[in-house]
Design a protein around this motif. Structure first.
Motif, PDB file in Angstrom:
ATOM      1  N   TRP A  99       0.843  -1.208   0.000  1.00  0.00           N
ATOM      2  CA  TRP A  99       0.000   0.000   0.000  1.00  0.00           C
ATOM      3  C   TRP A  99       0.875   1.254   0.000  1.00  0.00           C
ATOM      4  O   TRP A  99       0.632   2.190  -0.751  1.00  0.00           O
ATOM      5  N   GLU A 101       3.937   1.612  -1.077  1.00  0.00           N
ATOM      6  CA  GLU A 101       4.573   1.792  -2.392  1.00  0.00           C
ATOM      7  C   GLU A 101       3.588   2.343  -3.410  1.00  0.00           C
ATOM      8  O   GLU A 101       3.936   3.201  -4.225  1.00  0.00           O
ATOM      9  N   ASN A 102       2.343   1.869  -3.340  1.00  0.00           N
ATOM     10  CA  ASN A 102       1.343   2.372  -4.290  1.00  0.00           C
ATOM     11  C   ASN A 102       1.042   3.848  -4.065  1.00  0.00           C
ATOM     12  O   ASN A 102       0.828   4.588  -5.029  1.00  0.00           O
ATOM     13  N   TYR A 103       1.020   4.255  -2.807  1.00  0.00           N
ATOM     14  CA  TYR A 103       0.822   5.687  -2.540  1.00  0.00           C
ATOM     15  C   TYR A 103       1.929   6.491  -3.188  1.00  0.00           C
ATOM     16  O   TYR A 103       1.696   7.482  -3.884  1.00  0.00           O
ATOM     17  N   THR A 106       1.767   6.824  -6.954  1.00  0.00           N
ATOM     18  CA  THR A 106       0.566   7.405  -7.556  1.00  0.00           C
ATOM     19  C   THR A 106       0.661   8.925  -7.579  1.00  0.00           C
ATOM     20  O   THR A 106       0.894   9.537  -6.535  1.00  0.00           O
ATOM     21  N   VAL A 112      -5.434   5.918  -5.341  1.00  0.00           N
ATOM     22  CA  VAL A 112      -4.347   4.973  -5.110  1.00  0.00           C
ATOM     23  C   VAL A 112      -4.887   3.563  -5.313  1.00  0.00           C
ATOM     24  O   VAL A 112      -5.865   3.185  -4.678  1.00  0.00           O
ATOM     25  N   GLU A 114      -5.422  -0.508  -5.210  1.00  0.00           N
ATOM     26  CA  GLU A 114      -5.198  -1.561  -4.225  1.00  0.00           C
ATOM     27  C   GLU A 114      -4.008  -2.414  -4.665  1.00  0.00           C
ATOM     28  O   GLU A 114      -3.811  -2.623  -5.866  1.00  0.00           O
ATOM     29  N   PRO A 115      -3.206  -2.903  -3.734  1.00  0.00           N
ATOM     30  CA  PRO A 115      -2.079  -3.770  -4.113  1.00  0.00           C
ATOM     31  C   PRO A 115      -2.565  -4.995  -4.891  1.00  0.00           C
ATOM     32  O   PRO A 115      -3.665  -5.488  -4.649  1.00  0.00           O
ATOM     33  N   GLU A 116      -1.700  -5.473  -5.792  1.00  0.00           N
ATOM     34  CA  GLU A 116      -2.090  -6.661  -6.571  1.00  0.00           C
ATOM     35  C   GLU A 116      -2.046  -7.881  -5.686  1.00  0.00           C
ATOM     36  O   GLU A 116      -1.289  -7.958  -4.733  1.00  0.00           O
TER      37      GLU A 116
END
Lengths: 117, 202
Positions: A99, A101-103, A106, A112, A114-116
């Motif tokens: 999460w 890393e995705n923030y 983005t 943002v 959701e993680p895969e």
């Protein structure tokens, strides 16, 4: 046993004091109520586990004003979710990192993802 | 990825605590334990619908309807359910009445069990170590700090909540309120009065 502290320091400012200081506290509370309704644990198990977290925190000189109450609540939920086999601690750490890393990946203002899985 | 806080090619992650909650919600949703809409509904209920106003309505009804008051003292869970306030955790609720001879106050010494359906979520001081330990040891001193003086000849009863049994204090109705409606009376009832760390004033 008595702690030399005045309640004046943390008396509620008014009857309409907000019950959650930050959104994550409300989310953690609601997640607990929801998984309890699904039967993941009994309320007695919850209270026992939360009491243990609070007692351990007190033993390690945690804050006495209850300000970390929902942090202890969250730790209790993580522990019970792990103990009951719903999601392991490692799994939760991996998801948390994903999460974050995705923030960071983005652009500002965009949702943002959701993680895969 | 640069971590310059002023560029706009990334979103600042929330706190570690908030990320841990997101991780839990994602994991529990994927495994079918949680429907995110149900979680949002719980948040909404506790933030807006549940709260001390429910308890205040119970108290005001007990003050104006002697038969309801008796049912409340006999079985508070059933009496509150009559008004539409029922528990989610299956715990029992007991109402304890303040009288000329007895003042009641409620604590949870172990964690912070609290009668959510009628009072919403507990205030921060209720969850503090200081309140949880001192309420039992020196209740009168704690009450003084809340501005409540109990005469020496009046008994103070401290009720320790558990996961199965929660307490609601039925405060004394203030004098000279005979002409007030049930709704107007409910406005006078504070959350602290229903925990026993306050008294109701007209």
């Amino acid at each position: 046993m008595s702690e030399p502290q005045s309640f004046a320091d943390f008396l509620p400012k008014s009857v309409s004091e907000p019950i959650f200081e930050e959104p994550w506290q409300a989310q953690a509370f609601a997640l607990t109520v929801t998984v309890h309704q699904r039967g993941l644990f009994t309320w007695d198990e919850w209270a026992t586990c939360l009491s243990e977290e609070i007692a351990a925190d007190k033993a390690s000189d945690g804050p006495v004003d209850g300000s970390n109450y929902y942090a202890l609540w969250l730790a209790t939920l993580e522990r019970l979710v792990d103990e009951k086999g719903a999601a392991s601690g490692d799994e939760l750490v991996a998801l948390k990192d994903a999460w974050r890393e995705n923030y960071i990946a983005t652009p500002h203002g965009q949702p943002v993802p959701e993680p895969e899985q | 990825m640069p971590h310059d806080s002023h560029d706009h090619d990334h979103t600042e992650p929330p706190s570690d605590l908030a990320l841990r909650v997101k991780a839990l919600e994602t994991a529990l949703t994927r495994k079918g334990y949680v429907d995110p809409a149900a979680v949002d509904a719980v948040v909404d209920t506790f933030e807006t619908k549940v709260g001390p106003r429910n308890g205040a309505a119970v108290v005001a009804k007990a003050w104006t309807d002697p038969e309801f008051k008796q049912r409340l003292l006999d079985d508070a869970s059933a009496a509150c359910t009559e008004l539409g306030f029922s528990g989610q955790q299956g715990e029992q609720l007991k109402a304890v009445e303040n009288t000329d001879d007895v003042h009641n106050m409620v604590v949870c010494t172990l964690c912070s069990c609290y009668p959510w359906p009628v009072l919403g979520l507990p205030p921060s001081w209720y969850k503090s170590h200081a309140y949880r330990s001192r309420a039992v040891i020196e209740p009168r001193a704690v009450l003084e700090e809340f501005g409540v003086s109990i005469p020496e000849d009046k008994e103070v009863r401290v009720w320790d909540s558990t996961a199965e049994l929660r307490y609601l204090v039925l405060p004394a109705r203030p004098a000279d309120t005979d002409d007030l409606s049930e709704e107007a009376l409910a406005e006078l009832v504070t959350r602290d009065a229903m925990i026993g760390t306050g008294v109701v004033q007209a």
